[in-house]
Design an enzyme around this catalytic site. Sequence first.
Site: not given
Lengths: 324, 430, 327
Positions: B402-404
């Site tokens: 999850d790039h967040r």
Amino acid sequence: MRKIDSYDKDFLISILREMNFIRRFEEKAGQMYGLKKIGGFCHLYNGQEAVAIGAVKALDMKTDYILTGYRDHGHALAVGMDPNAIMAELYGKSTGVSRGKGGSMHMFDVEKHMLGGNGIVGGQIPVAGGVALMQAYKGTGGATLVFFGDGAIHQGSFHETLNLAKIWNLPVVFICENNQYGMGTSYDRVSSVTDYSIMGNSYGIPSWQVDGMDVIAVYEELGKAVKQAKEQALPAFIEIQTYRYKGHSMSDPAKYRSKEDLEAYKQKDPILGLKARMLDAGLITDEQFKEWDKEDKKRVQDAIEFADKSPEPPLSDMYEDILA
Amino acid sequence: MAENVLMIALSPTMEEGTILNWSAKEGDTISTGDVLCEVETDKASMEYESAQEGTLLKIIKGEGSPARVGDVIAIIGEEGEDVSDLVAEAEAAPAAAPEPKAEEPKKETAPASEAAKEAAPKPAAPKASTPAPSVSPSSDDRIKASPLARKIAASRGINLGMVKGTGPAGRIVKEDVENFKAPLAPVEGVAVGGSSGNSFGSPLVDETVPVSRMRQTIAKRLAESKFGAPHFYLTLSVAMDGMVDFRKKANARAKEKLGLNPFFMKFAAEAIKRHRELNSSWLGDSIQFHGSIDIGLAVALPTGLITPVVRDCGNKGIAQIDAELKVLIDKAKNGGLAPDEYNGATFTISNLGSFGIEEFTAIINPPGSAILALGATVKTPVVNDNDELEIKNIMKMTLSCDHRTIDGAIGAAFMSDMKKMMEDPFQLLM
Amino acid sequence: MAIIAMREALRQALDEEMTRDENVLLMGEEVAQYNGAYKVSKGLWEKYGDKRVIDTPITELGFTGVAVGAASVGLRPVVEWMTFQFGLLAIDQIINNAAKLRHMSGGQLKVPMVVRGPNGPAEFLSSQHSQSFASYFMHIPGIKVVAPSTPYDAKGLLKTAIRDDNPVIFLEAEMYYGWTGEVPEEEYTIPFGKAAIRREGEHVTLVSFSKPMKMLEEAAEELAKEGISAEVIDIRSIRPLDEETIFGSVRKTNHVVVVDEAWPQASVGSHISGLISAKCFDDLDAPVEFVSSEDVPMPYNHTLELEVQPTVAKIVAAAKKTLYREG
């Protein structure tokens, strides 16, 4: 026709104008029904105005109460309920006397001591007995008048309450407005006796018949009955002989009676009858009456505009006024 | 003041009437209650009694004219009054439709149209668009189960078709579901789905089946994850020979044979200790880093997918992870996982190696931020450091992040550490 | 705590409320000089006199209607119907006046009155004196309906009923006026819309009200001997109904038996059964079992009479059926 010379001019004018206002109101209500502004049952009072006005004039509405059946617009107006709110109730609007919950048959104004507007034939009679019980119990000095039609006279509620009123000394006056037809049935076809005062007398209650086309007669006879109720704790039963000009309700073309009969009664019209006596006595002029009539029509027109402009009740209102 | 006389409804159902004749004529004095005219309604002919009074100044709708309720039919006012405006207004109003001709009086239009409806050809019955399936479950095949039994089965992923009912007429009740043991799955860690009856060659039928609560949950959560979390993927190859050797030695000492997955879980936990982002949750306005490394393992069931979670893998040895995992998988297959045994994985591993899948990308299992997808171990020709070909056991693994919460470099560093440990497991001890 | 009979608990409630509020009065057939057909009003006429304890002729429509009228203008009449069987003569006054005056008047009136008396079957009374009328009244918005089963509840609920600003139908039972139970000395009231859990259990819920509650308790004892733990619920208040207590128990036990001594069709019991089926669908492990009277007029013969009504054996059998433990 009773004499009017012992009465105050202003008193007579108020009676005349109040009867005329009921007439104008009912005519317009009938018309608005025809235009589908009013729905359901709509029982008009045209022809019977002398009964409600004559009777209520004999009361002190601070202590006294009235109850009636479903032909109730006249009684509602007689106790001084707001014609705007009555018309709005006929329209089913939220500004109506019963917030649009009751309609034509259920005019209530607790502050003015008008307790309905009952849709079940004879249903209001024991309830009136109960109001009179409160008056006796608390010693308020008031009396209760209950109006019903000739159709209710054979109901158990009438007979049971007459007996209770007598044995419990209730200050209640029972008024049968005999307009001669229970819906389309002539009263003499369904009653073992045609002089209903016999029924009241059979319970030991003073009972008599009164001419309902003469407002003065109604006023004087009711005065006696109310006085007796208050002073002697004695109920009374009065059969008031009257006539309705319209069908039983708006959906009744009244084909069961002859034009001649209707015309004969219209000759005895309570409003015209009092007006004629007052003209003869020089108490009023035709011009004055026309002027008043114009004002009355205008007030009815205002009531219609008020009803037209009033809001429909919101849907959430359906959940209100069920439990205290 | 002149007033319009309006047509009123003279029967409860009247919408329109026809004026048969006028009893009053223009110039007459009218009192309330006087009959103005006779009107033919939908029911009968009725007298129109005036509710107004004055002089009849103008008849707008003459004899034979139709008039709708509310239409102006006449004007009443004071004698000699000018009513030209009202007349113009009334005459400008659109007229009601003329009556049908005499031989077809209006009164009969209603019944006639009823009759017409009766006589009208009935619409043909819809043609069967598709033949009925040749194999359709008869009503006797319908699974009878109490609502409660259905609810429990759905929550535990139990296929009710495999449960024997002991209630009336074979109804499956709560007790039956609770006592149900699923047949053991063919492959460790993976129960193969697929219906018991569908061997090769059995005909497929058209069928629409309702979505179980479990499938709904899978659909909802994975769609939210896939479309809500910006995924990126990192793939690398791991030589598994060191790992195979390590596992052999471990098994020689262990009481019970150790599965392969607990090794991956342990290595992942060790790598996570160095990269806490891999063990975090995105909360919108904050990021939660979890103190406990709770690793879920995706397990397929006949009814769907479930992830039993081994808690605190960072502080457990491989043998303990293995023992706990065995219990959880057994429970999952028998429909008995409690919500706290499959919810809240902070990191997840999905292993499809047993199906021969070489590599794949998995969808992140919330509330975690990453999922590791393991493929099959395949003998592969590899060019070694001496530029020679040699055969090695290679496994491809792909990390979905999850790039967040996880940036590319962090994910890559984690994967690199995982690879080192797996190729030389003794690093764990150093 | 004092142990007193049901009739005495009701009498205490009437006495205390008549002392507390001078607008409370009692009327009905034989309530005054005779001390009440079932002696509920014993001594009240001597204490309060003709004005407040009123013997009526046998005219249910008349005196019930009078009570409606009196209530609409500020009195708080308690009407005793010698039995609810005779109340049918007055049902128009209850439905069309007591329950609707507030509505028809757009909220201007309230009708604080109580109608009380024995309801349901007694013994050897045949069909015209054995009917249960709870559902006739439960059906109507604008009135409240309660039915106690213990002296404690009878007193607390009757006091609440007298103080309530709405018409309250208060259902008693001829057979239980002699039942005894603990009633404290100090004053208390019991709110409407709150069921009582008479016994906690795990396996099956038994629900009823009024006289059958005794059978439920006995059935629970029988079931306990076989290792079945029954939860027993006394709804007490029929309208408003404490649905949550019923549903909560069903969610716990997953099996339920509803008992109502009325006929099955359109009864309080069938209504509750329907509610449970709708609101606890996923929590049911078996269909709702409903034990009612047989769908027949009450026979006079005592053997038949008992067999027509719910019995402990029928309740036990229904509980076992819903638990799949038949035979």
